[in-house]
Structures are given as structure tokens and as C-alpha cells.
Design a protein around this motif. Structure first.
Motif, short mmCIF file in Angstrom:
data_model
loop_
_atom_site.label_atom_id
_atom_site.label_comp_id
_atom_site.label_asym_id
_atom_site.label_seq_id
_atom_site.Cartn_x
_atom_site.Cartn_y
_atom_site.Cartn_z
N ALA A 23 -7.12 -5.13 1.32
CA ALA A 23 -7.54 -4.52 2.58
C ALA A 23 -8.11 -5.57 3.54
N GLY A 24 -8.61 -6.68 3.00
CA GLY A 24 -9.09 -7.74 3.89
C GLY A 24 -8.01 -8.27 4.80
N PHE A 25 -6.77 -8.35 4.30
CA PHE A 25 -5.65 -8.77 5.15
C PHE A 25 -5.42 -7.74 6.26
N VAL A 26 -5.59 -6.48 5.94
CA VAL A 26 -5.41 -5.42 6.94
C VAL A 26 -6.47 -5.54 8.03
N VAL A 27 -7.70 -5.77 7.62
CA VAL A 27 -8.78 -5.94 8.60
C VAL A 27 -8.49 -7.12 9.52
N ARG A 28 -8.07 -8.23 8.93
CA ARG A 28 -7.75 -9.41 9.75
C ARG A 28 -6.63 -9.09 10.73
N GLY A 29 -5.58 -8.38 10.28
CA GLY A 29 -4.47 -8.05 11.16
C GLY A 29 -4.88 -7.10 12.26
N ALA A 30 -5.71 -6.10 11.93
CA ALA A 30 -6.14 -5.14 12.94
C ALA A 30 -7.02 -5.81 13.99
N ALA A 41 -12.32 -0.15 10.99
CA ALA A 41 -12.99 0.48 9.85
C ALA A 41 -12.08 1.51 9.19
N LEU A 42 -11.40 2.32 9.99
CA LEU A 42 -10.47 3.31 9.43
C LEU A 42 -9.33 2.63 8.68
N ALA A 43 -8.80 1.56 9.26
CA ALA A 43 -7.71 0.83 8.61
C ALA A 43 -8.16 0.29 7.26
N PHE A 44 -9.40 -0.22 7.20
CA PHE A 44 -9.92 -0.77 5.94
C PHE A 44 -10.02 0.32 4.87
N LEU A 45 -10.54 1.49 5.24
CA LEU A 45 -10.71 2.58 4.28
C LEU A 45 -9.36 3.07 3.76
N VAL A 46 -8.42 3.27 4.68
CA VAL A 46 -7.10 3.78 4.28
C VAL A 46 -6.38 2.74 3.43
N ALA A 49 -7.77 2.73 -0.06
CA ALA A 49 -7.34 3.92 -0.80
C ALA A 49 -5.88 3.84 -1.19
N VAL A 50 -5.03 3.32 -0.30
CA VAL A 50 -3.59 3.25 -0.57
C VAL A 50 -3.30 2.38 -1.78
N VAL A 51 -4.03 1.28 -1.93
CA VAL A 51 -3.75 0.33 -3.01
C VAL A 51 -4.34 0.77 -4.34
N ILE A 52 -5.56 1.32 -4.31
CA ILE A 52 -6.28 1.50 -5.57
C ILE A 52 -5.65 2.56 -6.45
N GLY A 53 -5.07 3.61 -5.88
CA GLY A 53 -4.46 4.67 -6.69
C GLY A 53 -3.29 4.18 -7.53
N PRO A 54 -2.21 3.66 -6.91
CA PRO A 54 -1.08 3.15 -7.70
C PRO A 54 -1.49 2.06 -8.68
N LEU A 55 -2.44 1.21 -8.28
CA LEU A 55 -2.86 0.12 -9.16
C LEU A 55 -3.56 0.66 -10.40
N GLY A 258 -0.48 -3.19 -0.17
CA GLY A 258 -0.54 -1.88 0.45
C GLY A 258 0.76 -1.50 1.11
N ALA A 259 1.41 -2.47 1.75
CA ALA A 259 2.69 -2.19 2.39
C ALA A 259 3.73 -1.75 1.37
N HIS A 260 3.73 -2.39 0.20
CA HIS A 260 4.67 -2.01 -0.86
C HIS A 260 4.32 -0.65 -1.45
N ALA A 261 3.02 -0.36 -1.55
CA ALA A 261 2.62 0.95 -2.07
C ALA A 261 3.09 2.07 -1.15
N VAL A 262 2.90 1.88 0.16
CA VAL A 262 3.34 2.90 1.13
C VAL A 262 4.86 3.05 1.09
N ALA A 263 5.56 1.91 1.08
CA ALA A 263 7.03 1.97 1.05
C ALA A 263 7.53 2.66 -0.22
N GLY A 264 6.88 2.39 -1.34
CA GLY A 264 7.28 3.03 -2.59
C GLY A 264 7.04 4.53 -2.58
N LEU A 265 5.88 4.94 -2.08
CA LEU A 265 5.57 6.37 -2.00
C LEU A 265 6.56 7.08 -1.08
#
Length: 725
Positions: A23-30, A41-46, A49-55, A258-265
Motif C-alpha cells: 500500500a505504500g506504493f499506492v500512497v506514493r502514486g496517489a 488515505a482512502l487509497a491506502f485503506l483500500v 484491504a485488497v492485498v491482505i485477504g488473498p495473501l 494489489g494490482a494483481h489481486a484486483v485483476a485476479g478477482l
């Protein structure tokens, strides 16, 4: 006696650390994309959440398999330790380090093998090399462990405090460093950070808990926590569509895992196989019809919402203005196109760069017309070249695409070179190896379309490209007649400004990315100048049309994006376009044009267009003869220019579209469904999103994007243009 923590607790803590790192990469990109603090902040939370479930689900599955094998694994580790001197932590760390070394050596040798041999021979040799390197490295490691292991065990017996380092926290840190090194040798750098943080966290926590008597969770409690987090993860992924545009883009584009998790879902619930999901922010409004999805074009007035924006599109209405014909030369001119790959015009001296990067091109600009607001149809070479050579919109080009960057221009495509052949033109193209090998069919129509020996391919960049390309082009020019009976069409394609940028001592502006890009550009300019001087020294100079251009620009960290292909931000889609035609006097044109306009322009200058094609070009609002801008008494009206990005990045397919008309630009990311509107004249850095402030402008621009295929060949209609207000 301290109790050891359950595996699921350690796995959960490691997974949380991994998700936070990703999520740190997401924060940097946002933040780089100028998202608001609340959006970040919303991007960090989402993203977390996106990564931790599949992992966690993957770790739980691994735990279920590992438990029955635990006794066997422990016995195997003890046996290994006994065979190598009796020190299990040292043995495990050393063997993983050996594996890392073997992987790196195999990869280094593999690049040379793949570049030198045929695919079948390379595959066979790679297997032999990998086996030999692995066996040799492991054998050497075992011999070393047999010598070092007993000495370390003896030292631990004499000095018990040494065990804190050799078997406690110190051993775990060493093992984490070795694992990180192994990951770094096998994966792209962004994909290393998150698992390295997770592994280190798990190992350190296990060391702390092993020496602590604090109460720990039971397996049942840990399993319940896992289920809750999995549900949270699915909810977070489904909430993507609710995020602001920049936060949504950051989650889908910038989080490596996270990008791979979203694409997989998304792929799991895409029933109609159109590449878009009805869940997890995919935006598909009808998952039972493959022709209905956010990436579809909307046929106006048919009562069906093909692109899932909630309404049936309305065809745009443009005012119709007179369109003057372009002047023709009295005889067929020679045509020379000098294309500098990946050159952004704002880095040239005549456009404001204070560094001495473009002395030759600056000098050429003095005798040429500069199309100051030239756009590429797509910020990738394969699409831009195919569009320029055929004069067609990207979706209309006869083509075949595959995964990754695979592209083939099909034989039914009629290229500029093919159209010039019956007019007596000699046609020669000089490019670099990647184009010849990977953009198949792009050279059709040329008598010769080759890359000079020694120029860079995918495995080597040494800064010699500019010189070698110019040598080959000058040699080709010496053999081209250039007479009225035998004019020539020369295409010279340079890769010297392409990443990875080469820092040249002769043009050393510093070590940062921007400076290295300019250094590469300066070296390119020096050798391009040799070709321009050769053209000027020919007796047929005054009968030669010379174009100096780029196929697209380059991003150097703007909004956190680098290089090109994945973004339609201005630095990536603005192209260099200088055209020198005998008789053209206007030095600068500030209207928006497309580099695809070169096709009808050069054909008419060569008198290669028949009456039917001229009429078709004049009726097409998306193609324009550039000469009309130079000789028109009244400037042509603003046109809608469509931009397109279609690329694979780390195994994920990304698509984006944009439309530019007048001073406004609409960006639409098809992967996320996010839209943004910018005034690129007043806000060239694209910081201030005007989508919600100018809804009429957004609607007018969207009408061009939504109905592009339907209006592609219809003549413009009389009416009011909302974008001119």
C-alpha cells in the motif's frame, strides 16, 4: 516455558506487513498524481484491504498443507544440519544464499544465450546451464558448511551469548537479507519490497514470541480473524468504484501485488469474457453480453448503452468550416522522415531547454514549420508507426495483437511506402532491431527495411546507436538517386533517446533521470545532424521534403509515472513534428494536429492522392492535410484528436483513452473507469481536474470518445460547439 505462537498468527502479522508495504506504493502514486489527502488515505485503506485477504488465504492454504509435512520438514532440516556440521540456521541461510547466487548467474548467462541462439537451442542450453550452476554452487556450499559449521557450534558452547546472534534474532535477520537478495535477483524491484518486509516481520516476530511468555491467540481465534480480513478484502476491492479518480487509479496501477489481486478477482467473475467485471470496480453493466462493457464504443441513438456510462450516447455536433486544399509541388519531391523515438519536444533547445541538447535540430527548425501542438495517436511505437504509415485510426488498422507487446501489421494494410511505389519512389527504411523483430509487417512496401549491425536490442544498450544509425542512413543516401524520374522515400528511425538512457561523457548534465535523458538526446542530436547536413548538401535539396519527428514523448517522473505506454499524460502524448517543404513559409502552427496527418500530407505532396481519396480525407474530421494549416486564409477549426493506450505491464492489461479538442482534454482509464478533465493550455501539468466543475465540457468531450467509430467517416455537421464557449 514460553509458548510458541500459532503459525496463523505469524502469517497474519507477516501478511499485514506485506500489505502495508504494498500500500505504500499506492500512497506514493496517489500523492504524485496530486490526489487530495483524504483520497490518499482512502487509497491506502483500500489497497491494504485488497492485498491482505488473498495473501492470508494463500498462507492459510500453505499452512494446511505444511502441518502434515511439518515433522518430515523438521527431520529433513536436522539431517541437513548434521550433514553440514550441526548448525541448522547457518545451513538454511547458506543454502538459500547459494540458490540466489545460482539464479543470478543463470539469468546473466541466459540473456547472452537467448540473444545469440535460436529459441530451441537456447532453451536446451539454458536447462543445462541452470543444472550445472545449481549443482556446482550447492556442492561448494556444502563443503564450506562442513568446514565452518562445527567451528561455530564449538564457539557457541564456549560463548553462550553468541547463540543470540547465530541462532536467535541475528540468524533471522541474516536469513531475511538473503531471502531479499534472492527475490531481488528474480523479480522486478517494486515486487521485492512487500514480500521482503513480510518475511522479515514474520521472522523477527517469531524470534520475539519464542522468547516471550505472553499469551497468544489460539488457532481458532487466528482462523476467525483470517475469515474477517478476507471479507474485508473483498469489500475493499468492491469499493474501488467509489474512490475518487486519482485514488482509484493509484490502487489499480501502483500497488505491485494489489494490482494483481484486483485483476485476479475481476477475471474470476467475468462471465462473458470481455475483459471487464461487474464487480470489484470493473464497471461492466451487462456481464451476459460481450459487446457491452466500459471499453465499448456507443452507437448513438440506438437506445442501447454499450459503454455502461448510464446513457445512450449522442453524436457530437461540429461547425462546418471551409477546408482549403494543400499546395502541390510541380514535380514529385524526395521525402525523408527522421524519427527520433521517445523524444518529447519540450526538452529541445528551441522549445525552451537551456541545456545544449539539440543544436542540430534547433538549426533545422529555423527552415521548417513547427507544429507546436502535435499529438501521437498512442504513446507506443507499434501503434504510432502503424498509424503514420497507414494513415488510419488505430482501431481501423488491419492488425494482429498478442499478449504483451506482440503486434503485426497485416498484409491487407496499405502503407505509405506501398502507395509511393507505383509513383517511381525508391523506398528505404533504417530502424533498430526491436522494430524489425517485434513489430512485424511494419516495413511492408519498403525495398529495404533493416537495422544496422550492432545497434541495441532488448539485451544491450551501450550508446552507439545514434552513430551506427546515421552511418547506415548516410550510406543509404549515397546510393539513392533522388531524380525526378526516381525520387526517394527515406525513413530513418533512431532509438538513442529510449530508456534505459545512456549517460555520455561528452554531454554530461548529471546523474538524475532528467539529466541522463538529455544526455542521450544530445548524443542523438549530434548524429542526426550529420544526416541533416548530408541532405542539405545534396543537389536535390530544394526538391526534398524533410520531416523531423518523434513517435511519442516520455514521462520522467511526472505524477509518479516513468517512460511511456501506460499513461496519456501530456509529456507522453506530445510529439515532435518539424516539416520542411519548399514553399511553406509559416514557421509555427499552434493548432492541435496528429502525427497521423503526415500520411495524407505526404501523399498529396507526392501527387499520390486521386480525387476519391482527396474527398474522403477532406470529409474525415480526424485526418487533415497539414498543408491546410500553412496556406489557409482562415485557420482550420479545432479538431477532436483521439489518444489511445493499450499495454501490458507486469502481466496486467491496461487500457486508456483520451480526447483533446481545443484547450480541453478528457482522460478515461478503462481499467479503473476513472475520468478526468483538464485545461491543458492553462494547466499543462494536469493537476486540476475540472470534471465536476465543467460538466458540459466533460459531456461534449465524452461524446467524441463514446461514438468514435460511428462518426469516424461521417462529414461534420453544422451546429454549436460546446467546447468553444
Amino acid at each position: 516455558m514460553p509458548s510458541r505462537p500459532p503459525f496463523l498468527l505469524l502469517a497474519g502479522l507477516a501478511a499485514l506487513a506485506t500489505a502495508l508495504a504494498d500500500a505504500g506504493f499506492v500512497v506514493r502514486g496517489a500523492m504524485a498524481a496530486h490526489a487530495s489527502p483524504s483520497s490518499v488515505a482512502l487509497a491506502f485503506l483500500v489497497a491494504t484491504a485488497v492485498v491482505i485477504g488473498p495473501l492470508l488465504l494463500a498462507l492459510a492454504f500453505a499452512a494446511a498443507i505444511a502441518r502434515p509435512l511439518g515433522a518430515f520438514g523438521n527431520d529433513a532440516l536436522q539431517g541437513l544440519a548434521k550433514a553440514t556440521g550441526g548448525h541448522a540456521p547457518l545451513s538454511a541461510t547458506a543454502l538459500v544464499a547459494a540458490l540466489a547466487f545460482a539464479a543470478i548467474r543463470t539469468a546473466m548467462l541466459g540473456r547472452t544465450i537467448v540473444a545469440a541462439l535460436s529459441p530451441s537451442m537456447a532453451a536446451t542450453l539454458l536447462v543445462l546451464v541452470a543444472f550445472t550452476v545449481a549443482i556446482g554452487t550447492l556442492a561448494g556450499t556444502l563443503l564450506l558448511l562442513r568446514a565452518v559449521g562445527p567451528r561455530l557450534v564449538a564457539l557457541e558452547e564456549r560463548q553462550p551469548s553468541v547463540r543470540l546472534v547465530s541462532r536467535g534474532v541475528g540468524a533471522r535477520i541474516a536469513f531475511a537479507l538473503v531471502v531479499t537478495y534472492l527475490l531481488d535477483s528474480l523479480l522486478p524491484r517494486p515486487f521485492v519490497v512487500a514480500p521482503a518486509v513480510g518475511v522479515t516481520t514474520g521472522l523477527l516476530v517469531s524470534a520475539f514470541r519464542a522468547s516471550s511468555s505472553a499469551r497468544v491467540f489460539t488457532d481458532r481465534q487466528a482462523l476467525g480473524t483470517l475469515v474477517v480480513l478476507a471479507v474485508v478484502s473483498l469489500a475493499g476491492a468492491h469499493a474501488l468504484s467509489l474512490l475518487p479518480s486519482r485514488a482509484r487509479n493509484a490502487v489499480v496501477h501502483d500497488g505491485p501485488y494489489g494490482a494483481h489481486a484486483v485483476a485476479g478477482l475481476r477475471s474470476l467473475v467475468d462471465r462473458d469474457g470481455d475483459g471487464f467485471s461487474p464487480f470489484f470496480g470493473g464497471g461492466d453493466c451487462n456481464d451476459g453480453a460481450a459487446h457491452i462493457h466500459p471499453g465499448a464504443y456507443d452507437d448513438p441513438g440506438n437506445g442501447e448503452d454499450e459503454n455502461c456510462d448510464g446513457i445512450d450516447a449522442t453524436a457530437p455536433v461540429d461547425p462546418k468550416l471551409p477546408r482549403p486544399a494543400s499546395p502541390k509541388t510541380s514535380a514529385r519531391p524526395n521525402i525523408a522522415i527522421v524519427l527520433l523515438d521517445t523524444v518529447r519536444p519540450d526538452h529541445l533547445g528551441f522549445a525552451g531547454n537551456n541545456r545544449a541538447v539539440s543544436t542540430s535540430i534547433d538549426r533545422f527548425r529555423e527552415s521548417a514549420t513547427w507544429f507546436q501542438k502535435a499529438y501521437t495517436p498512442a504513446p507506443t511505437t507499434r501503434f504510432a508507426l502503424a498509424s503514420v504509415f497507414t494513415g488510419l485510426d488505430i482501431d481501423e488498422i488491419p492488425q494482429r495483437r498478442g499478449a504483451g507487446f506482440a503486434f503485426e501489421l497485416l498484409p491487407e494494410a496499405e502503407t505509405l511506402a506501398e502507395k509511393l511505389e507505383p509513383l517511381g519512389y525508391d523506398r528505404v527504411g533504417v530502424t533498430f532491431p526491436y522494430v524489425v523483430k517485434n513489430i512485424r509487417g511494419i516495413g511492408q512496401g519498403f525495398r529495404s527495411f533493416t537495422s544496422p549491425p550492432g545497434t541495441s536490442d532488448e539485451t544491450r544498450f551501450d550508446g552507439r546507436d545514434a552513430k551506427l544509425t546515421s552511418d547506415a542512413v548516410i550510406d543509404a543516401l549515397s546510393k539513392l538517386e533522388g531524380t525526378k524520374e526516381k525520387p526517394f522515400f527515406l525513413f530513418a528511425h533512431y532509438a538513442c533517446a529510449h530508456a534505459p538512457y545512456v549517460r555520455h561523457l561528452e554531454h554530461d548534465f548529471g546523474g538524475d533521470e532528467d539529466a541522463q535523458y538529455d544526455s542521450s538526446l544530445a548524443e542523438c542530436d549530434k548524429h542526426v545532424g550529420r544526416v541533416l547536413d548530408t541532405l542539405d548538401a545534396r543537389a536535390d535539396r530544394d526538391r526534398t521534403v524533410v520531416v523531423v519527428m518523434s513517435d511519442h514523448g516520455e514521462l520522467l517522473g511526472e505524477q509518479g509515472v516513468h517512460e511511456h505506454g501506460t499513461s496519456l499524460l501530456e509529456p507522453a502524448v506530445r510529439a515532435l513534428l518539424l516539416v520542411r517543404v519548399p514553399g511553406w513559409k509559416i514557421p509555427t502552427i499552434d493548432a492541435a494536429v496528429s502525427i497521423t496527418d503526415l500520411h495524407p500530407t505526404l501523399l498529396e505532396l507526392a501527387s499520390a492522392t486521386d480525387e476519391s481519396e482527396t474527398i474522403a480525407t477532406q470529409d474525415d474530421p480526424h485526418r487533415w492535410n497539414l498543408g491546410s494549416y500553412v496556406v489557409a486564409e482562415d485557420p482550420p477549426r479545432d479538431r477532436a484528436l483521439r489518444l489511445y493506450a493499450d499495454t501490458w505491464h507486469s502481466g496486467i492489461h491496461y487500457q486508456a483513452r483520451a480526447v483533446v479538442k481545443g484547450r480541453f482534454k478528457l482522460l478515461r482509464d478503462l481499467t479503473t473507469g476513472a475520468e478526468q478533465v483538464f485545461n491543458v493550455d492553462e494547466d499543462p501539468d494536469e493537476v486540476h481536474d475540472l470534471k465536476h466543475h465543467l460538466p458540459d465540457v466533460r459531456k461534449a468531450l465524452a461524446s467524441y470518445l463514446d461514438t468514435w467509430k460511428s462518426i469516424r467517416h461521417e462529414p461534420p455537421k453544422d451546429g454549436k460547439d460546446a467546447l468553444q464557449n
